[in-house]
Write a protein that holds these residues in place. Structure first.
Motif, PDB file in Angstrom:
ATOM      1  N   LEU A  99       0.811  -1.220   0.000  1.00 19.76           N
ATOM      2  CA  LEU A  99       0.000   0.000   0.000  1.00 19.76           C
ATOM      3  C   LEU A  99       0.845   1.271   0.000  1.00 19.76           C
ATOM      4  CD1 LEU A  99      -2.816  -0.941   2.563  1.00 19.76           C
ATOM      5  CD2 LEU A  99      -2.797  -1.231   0.078  1.00 19.76           C
ATOM      6  N   ASP A 100       2.174   1.123  -0.040  1.00 24.63           N
ATOM      7  CA  ASP A 100       3.082   2.287   0.009  1.00 24.63           C
ATOM      8  C   ASP A 100       2.878   3.121   1.271  1.00 24.63           C
ATOM      9  OD1 ASP A 100       4.477   1.798  -2.379  1.00 24.63           O
ATOM     10  OD2 ASP A 100       2.891   2.741  -3.567  1.00 24.63           O
ATOM     11  N   ILE A 101       2.631   2.450   2.394  1.00 24.40           N
ATOM     12  CA  ILE A 101       2.549   3.166   3.670  1.00 24.40           C
ATOM     13  C   ILE A 101       3.961   3.610   4.038  1.00 24.40           C
ATOM     14  CG2 ILE A 101       1.930   2.990   6.113  1.00 24.40           C
ATOM     15  CD1 ILE A 101      -0.134   0.872   5.302  1.00 24.40           C
ATOM     16  N   ASN A 102       4.147   4.882   4.210  1.00 25.01           N
ATOM     17  CA  ASN A 102       5.475   5.445   4.399  1.00 25.01           C
ATOM     18  C   ASN A 102       6.088   5.007   5.722  1.00 25.01           C
ATOM     19  OD1 ASN A 102       7.797   6.942   4.114  1.00 25.01           O
ATOM     20  ND2 ASN A 102       6.815   8.928   4.418  1.00 25.01           N
ATOM     21  N   SER A 103       7.350   4.566   5.653  1.00 23.65           N
ATOM     22  CA  SER A 103       8.098   4.199   6.858  1.00 23.65           C
ATOM     23  C   SER A 103       9.337   5.061   7.018  1.00 23.65           C
ATOM     24  CB  SER A 103       8.527   2.725   6.782  1.00 23.65           C
ATOM     25  OG  SER A 103       9.456   2.534   5.711  1.00 23.65           O
ATOM     26  N   GLY A 104       9.572   5.951   6.038  1.00 21.26           N
ATOM     27  CA  GLY A 104      10.797   6.733   6.024  1.00 21.26           C
ATOM     28  C   GLY A 104      10.576   8.189   6.389  1.00 21.26           C
ATOM     29  N   SER A 105      11.234   9.073   5.653  1.00 20.12           N
ATOM     30  CA  SER A 105      11.167  10.500   5.950  1.00 20.12           C
ATOM     31  C   SER A 105       9.737  11.009   5.922  1.00 20.12           C
ATOM     32  CB  SER A 105      12.006  11.282   4.940  1.00 20.12           C
ATOM     33  OG  SER A 105      13.369  10.940   5.046  1.00 20.12           O
ATOM     34  N   CYS A 106       9.389  11.809   6.911  1.00 21.69           N
ATOM     35  CA  CYS A 106       8.065  12.443   7.017  1.00 21.69           C
ATOM     36  C   CYS A 106       6.931  11.428   7.098  1.00 21.69           C
ATOM     37  CB  CYS A 106       7.831  13.413   5.861  1.00 21.69           C
ATOM     38  SG  CYS A 106       8.953  14.822   5.849  1.00 21.69           S
TER      39      CYS A 106
END
Length: 400
Positions: A177-184
């Motif tokens: 799902l491209d759930i962000n784990s990185g910057s911001c």
């Protein structure tokens, strides 16, 4: 009903208020219990119709959208940002994101209003939040996770404190799902739809808390100041940059399983350390900051430390495990008995006798057990930061 929350008035004012309502209290405790629970949320919502279908008219669709949003704001159904209209077609499309049927009950008693929550109820709020259909299973799982008894959701939702849920997503679903784990990852959306799934999923949970659970600000939600964290806090653990095993594996799940964990606490506080290049120096920075912001209420707290990959790598390089970090924080996040006794923040129960009688210089740990401290690796590699989130209830991961 009393005009004030008792924690904000003096003992004398509390007695006066109780004298005025004591007969109502006795009547409430002695009357027969109603035969049906009914829909409590409809009694809690002070505005809004009960119609299944609503119509908004205007010169064009934009005017209709504006009128819908204005009216939803007036009724208290909105979080303050523009909503996507939950039309019949859009709700059907949202429901296609799950294999569960629309009438399936997700939560029998959605806290705090204790209404029954179906898949369709949650789908309606997911549409309004701007979710994609494929996000719906994560939204449903997040709602199931925060209803686990360990979370004590009722206390969190009606408290006068600024409690907000933080959801950590682990496993293949995060990448899918491209759930962000990185910057911001806990910030606003950016180019390439960065963090959009994070924001939409968290927002859907908040809208469901209000419109299904009845946690309306100023009614059941008695938060004194509030927090922007209540809008949405969702991120994925940065598993590729995690030098240890993923959080959900640590909790007993398989690496290929997808989970959502609910942490319910206060706003995040950054712990920046750009200079430390050893685990010994870095852990002292973290413990020093946590002592200043940690809880002094002597009850089991379950804080979570979000470590950036750069900080996690320093610990790993120097041979530190997560348990080493927990043990150190447990031992060194402490204040003197004298300072503890002067804090007046013991809001839960009576003073422990040993603290009352302890030597003034005796050190009192802020956290009862090392195992109560959770560690999650998250964020980008552009800086060396950690974040602390103080938690009252125990977090609980649920398989998605």
């Amino acid at each position: 009903m009393t005009p004030d929350v008792f924690t904000t008035v003096t003992a004398g004012q509390t007695r006066e208020a109780v004298d005025q309502i004591i007969e109502d209290i006795i009547a409430g405790l002695t009357k027969p219990i109603p035969s049906t629970n009914g829909n409590v949320v409809k009694r809690i919502a002070i505005h809004g119709p009960e119609d299944e279908i609503l119509e908004f008219q205007g010169a064009d669709l934009l005017r209709c959208l504006e009128r819908m949003n204005d009216q939803f704001l007036e009724w208290g159904w909105s979080d303050g940002f523009p909503l996507v209209p939950p039309t019949e077609i859009s709700v059907i499309e949202m429901l296609a994101g799950t294999e569960r049927t629309a009438g399936d009950i997700v939560v029998e008693n959605f806290v705090p209003g204790m209404a029954q929550a179906t898949v369709r109820d949650i789908a309606v709020n997911a549409v309004m939040a701007g979710c994609k259909p494929e996000f719906l299973p994560v939204v449903i799982t997040a709602i199931e996770a925060m209803h686990h008894p360990e979370i004590n959701l009722r206390m969190c939702t009606v408290s006068t404190g600024a409690h907000a849920p933080l959801f950590i997503v682990n496993g293949p679903i995060a990448k899918k799902l491209d759930i962000n784990s990185g910057s911001c990852s806990l910030g606003n959306a950016g180019p390439g739809k960065l963090s959009f799934p994070n924001i939409a999923i968290g927002r859907a949970v908040r809208l469901a808390l209000m419109n299904v659970g009845g946690a309306y600000p100023g009614i059941l939600d008695q938060d004194t100041i509030g927090s922007p964290a209540k809008f949405s806090m969702v991120l994925a653990e940065n598993e590729p940059k995690n030098p240890w095993e993923p959080y959900h594996v640590e909790k007993g799940f398989e690496a290929e399983e997808s989970t959502v964990t609910c942490f319910y606490g206060h706003s995040l506080i950054e712990i920046a350390d750009l200079e430390s290049d050893t685990a010994a120096s870095l852990i002292n920075t973290i413990s020093l900051r946590v002592v200043g912001i940690g809880q002094t209420i002597f009850i089991p707290y379950y804080p979570v430390i979000l470590l950036s990959p750069s900080h996690a790598e320093i610990f790993k390089r120097d041979g530190w495990t997560k348990n080493d970090i927990r043990e150190y924080l447990h031992l060194h996040c402490a204040i003197s008995a004298e300072k503890y006794r002067r804090s007046k923040s013991l809001a839960w129960g009576q003073d422990r006798k040993w603290i009352t009688e302890a030597d003034p210089d005796a050190m009192i740990p802020l956290f009862e057990e090392a195992g109560n401290i959770d560690i999650v690796v998250a964020g980008g590699t552009s800086g060396k930061s950690a974040a602390y989130l103080g938690l009252r209830p125990k977090p609980y991961p649920v398989k998605s």
